[in-house]
Design a protein around this motif. Structure first.
Motif, PDB file in Angstrom:
ATOM      1  N   MET A   1      32.787  34.483  35.186  1.00 17.68           N
ATOM      2  CA  MET A   1      33.500  33.441  34.464  1.00 17.68           C
ATOM      3  C   MET A   1      34.377  32.659  35.440  1.00 17.68           C
ATOM      4  O   MET A   1      35.132  33.248  36.213  1.00 17.68           O
ATOM      5  CB  MET A   1      34.381  34.070  33.369  1.00 17.68           C
ATOM      6  CG  MET A   1      35.235  33.066  32.618  1.00 17.68           C
ATOM      7  SD  MET A   1      36.453  33.853  31.521  1.00 17.68           S
ATOM      8  CE  MET A   1      35.394  34.731  30.393  1.00 17.68           C
ATOM      9  N   LYS A   2      34.262  31.322  35.403  1.00 17.95           N
ATOM     10  CA  LYS A   2      35.124  30.470  36.212  1.00 17.95           C
ATOM     11  C   LYS A   2      36.073  29.706  35.298  1.00 17.95           C
ATOM     12  O   LYS A   2      35.646  29.104  34.318  1.00 17.95           O
ATOM     13  CB  LYS A   2      34.295  29.498  37.050  1.00 17.95           C
ATOM     14  CG  LYS A   2      33.597  30.147  38.230  1.00 17.95           C
ATOM     15  CD  LYS A   2      32.966  29.109  39.132  1.00 17.95           C
ATOM     16  CE  LYS A   2      32.330  29.776  40.351  1.00 17.95           C
ATOM     17  NZ  LYS A   2      31.725  28.777  41.265  1.00 17.95           N
TER      18      LYS A   2
ATOM     19  N   SER B   1      39.477  27.013  34.997  1.00 20.44           N
ATOM     20  CA  SER B   1      40.415  26.045  35.568  1.00 20.44           C
ATOM     21  C   SER B   1      41.480  25.751  34.522  1.00 20.44           C
ATOM     22  O   SER B   1      41.153  25.423  33.376  1.00 20.44           O
ATOM     23  CB  SER B   1      39.702  24.754  35.969  1.00 20.44           C
ATOM     24  OG  SER B   1      38.775  24.987  37.016  1.00 20.44           O
TER      25      SER B   1
ATOM     26  N   LYS C   1      38.923  26.584  39.210  1.00 20.17           N
ATOM     27  CA  LYS C   1      37.637  27.263  39.391  1.00 20.17           C
ATOM     28  C   LYS C   1      37.845  28.703  39.853  1.00 20.17           C
ATOM     29  O   LYS C   1      37.203  29.179  40.793  1.00 20.17           O
ATOM     30  CB  LYS C   1      36.758  26.496  40.378  1.00 20.17           C
ATOM     31  CG  LYS C   1      36.353  25.117  39.882  1.00 20.17           C
ATOM     32  CD  LYS C   1      35.447  24.409  40.873  1.00 20.17           C
ATOM     33  CE  LYS C   1      35.042  23.033  40.349  1.00 20.17           C
ATOM     34  NZ  LYS C   1      34.171  22.301  41.301  1.00 20.17           N
ATOM     35  N   LEU C   2      38.768  29.377  39.165  1.00 16.17           N
ATOM     36  CA  LEU C   2      39.077  30.766  39.494  1.00 16.17           C
ATOM     37  C   LEU C   2      37.971  31.678  38.977  1.00 16.17           C
ATOM     38  O   LEU C   2      37.628  31.648  37.798  1.00 16.17           O
ATOM     39  CB  LEU C   2      40.415  31.168  38.872  1.00 16.17           C
ATOM     40  CG  LEU C   2      40.874  32.609  39.109  1.00 16.17           C
ATOM     41  CD1 LEU C   2      41.212  32.830  40.577  1.00 16.17           C
ATOM     42  CD2 LEU C   2      42.082  32.933  38.226  1.00 16.17           C
ATOM     43  N   GLU C   3      37.419  32.484  39.859  1.00 14.56           N
ATOM     44  CA  GLU C   3      36.353  33.412  39.486  1.00 14.56           C
ATOM     45  C   GLU C   3      36.968  34.695  38.939  1.00 14.56           C
ATOM     46  O   GLU C   3      37.724  35.382  39.629  1.00 14.56           O
ATOM     47  CB  GLU C   3      35.483  33.736  40.700  1.00 14.56           C
ATOM     48  CG  GLU C   3      34.286  34.624  40.380  1.00 14.56           C
ATOM     49  CD  GLU C   3      33.227  33.917  39.551  1.00 14.56           C
ATOM     50  OE1 GLU C   3      32.641  34.573  38.663  1.00 14.56           O
ATOM     51  OE2 GLU C   3      33.004  32.712  39.777  1.00 14.56           O
ATOM     52  N   LEU C   4      36.651  35.002  37.674  1.00 14.55           N
ATOM     53  CA  LEU C   4      37.155  36.212  37.033  1.00 14.55           C
ATOM     54  C   LEU C   4      35.966  37.071  36.605  1.00 14.55           C
ATOM     55  O   LEU C   4      35.256  36.726  35.661  1.00 14.55           O
ATOM     56  CB  LEU C   4      38.015  35.859  35.815  1.00 14.55           C
ATOM     57  CG  LEU C   4      39.343  35.155  36.098  1.00 14.55           C
ATOM     58  CD1 LEU C   4      40.027  34.766  34.798  1.00 14.55           C
ATOM     59  CD2 LEU C   4      40.259  36.042  36.924  1.00 14.55           C
ATOM     60  N   PRO C   5      35.749  38.188  37.277  1.00 14.11           N
ATOM     61  CA  PRO C   5      34.598  39.050  36.957  1.00 14.11           C
ATOM     62  C   PRO C   5      34.855  39.918  35.733  1.00 14.11           C
ATOM     63  O   PRO C   5      34.901  41.148  35.807  1.00 14.11           O
ATOM     64  CB  PRO C   5      34.444  39.889  38.225  1.00 14.11           C
ATOM     65  CG  PRO C   5      35.842  40.006  38.756  1.00 14.11           C
ATOM     66  CD  PRO C   5      36.512  38.689  38.433  1.00 14.11           C
TER      67      PRO C   5
END
Length: 242
Positions: free
Chosen positions: A1-2, A4, A39-43
């Motif tokens: 999940m990205k 902003s 555009k923060l990548e959250l796994p």
């Protein structure tokens, strides 16, 4: 999940004072926006316990709400209607299940189970909201300012019980708090630490089975006892040395 998340902070109507602030800090119309995450990548995975921490104003709550908007079946405890029913009758479960949920949230004493929401303190109402959310068995539960109205010992016990329930039922948890002392008991699978002057720091942990420093059981005892048990408003906490 990205994800902003950001917001514009320029006033809709300018004045001499707002113009002076912009001039003093070198803020222009093209720069009058604060980015919390870009555009923060959250796994994030199903059943995760996700904890957003940071100072007040760091954007942790805004980021958590943005994440919740991308997930299915999220119950926000702050949006729940507490109703007027006596607590033990309000959960729509059997007595045993209602008592278990109330005890897990620190409302396991008889004099608390038999009260109505309007008769509870702010901290007790917060815990009742949590019990109501758990009773719905949602895919995800969201709680802003988690344990802010609780004393720190009770906060850690509630955090431990919530995390244990989440692991047993594969319920996803989204929490935002300024209190990082609950992390050891919460044992999040994903920790997002927000900052006032930089991008959030994301750390993912392997799922642990390690016991907390505070082991808990439902129910309560009256006052301290030689076994080391202490009553915490409906939760019995047993210290590691007890």
């Amino acid at each position: 999940m990205k994800i902003s998340v950001g917001y514009a902070f320029l006033p809709k109507q300018m004045s001499l004072r707002t113009a002076a602030v912009m001039d003093h800090f070198g803020v222009g119309f093209e720069t009058g926006r604060h980015e919390i995450a870009e555009k923060l990548e959250l796994p994030i995975q199903e059943g995760d316990v996700v904890c957003f921490t940071g100072e007040s104003g760091s954007g942790k709550s805004s980021l958590m709400r943005a994440v919740a908007g991308e997930l299915p079946g999220v119950v926000n405890i702050d949006a729940l209607d507490l109703g007027e029913a006596i607590l033990v009758e309000a959960l729509g479960q059997s007595f045993e299940e209602a008592a278990r949920l109330l005890s897990m949230c620190g409302l396991g004493e008889a004099h608390l189970m038999l009260r109505r929401p309007t008769e509870l303190s702010d901290g007790q109402r917060y815990r009742f909201r949590l019990a109501l959310a758990l009773a719905q068995q949602p895919l995800w539960i969201m709680a802003d300012e988690f344990t802010a109205t609780l004393d720190r010992t009770l906060a850690k016990v509630v955090a431990f019980n919530l995390a244990r329930h989440a692991r047993k039922t594969a319920t996803g948890i989204l929490l935002a708090t300024t209190h990082e002392d609950v992390l050891v008991d919460l044992q999040p699978t994903l920790h997002v630490r927000c900052a006032l002057d930089g991008p959030p720091e994301v750390t993912r942990y392997e799922r642990k089975k390690k016991a907390s420093a505070l082991a808990t059981t439902c129910g309560s005892v009256v006052g301290p006892s030689p076994t080391g048990r202490i009553s915490l408003g409906g939760i019995t906490a047993v210290t590691a040395s007890g």
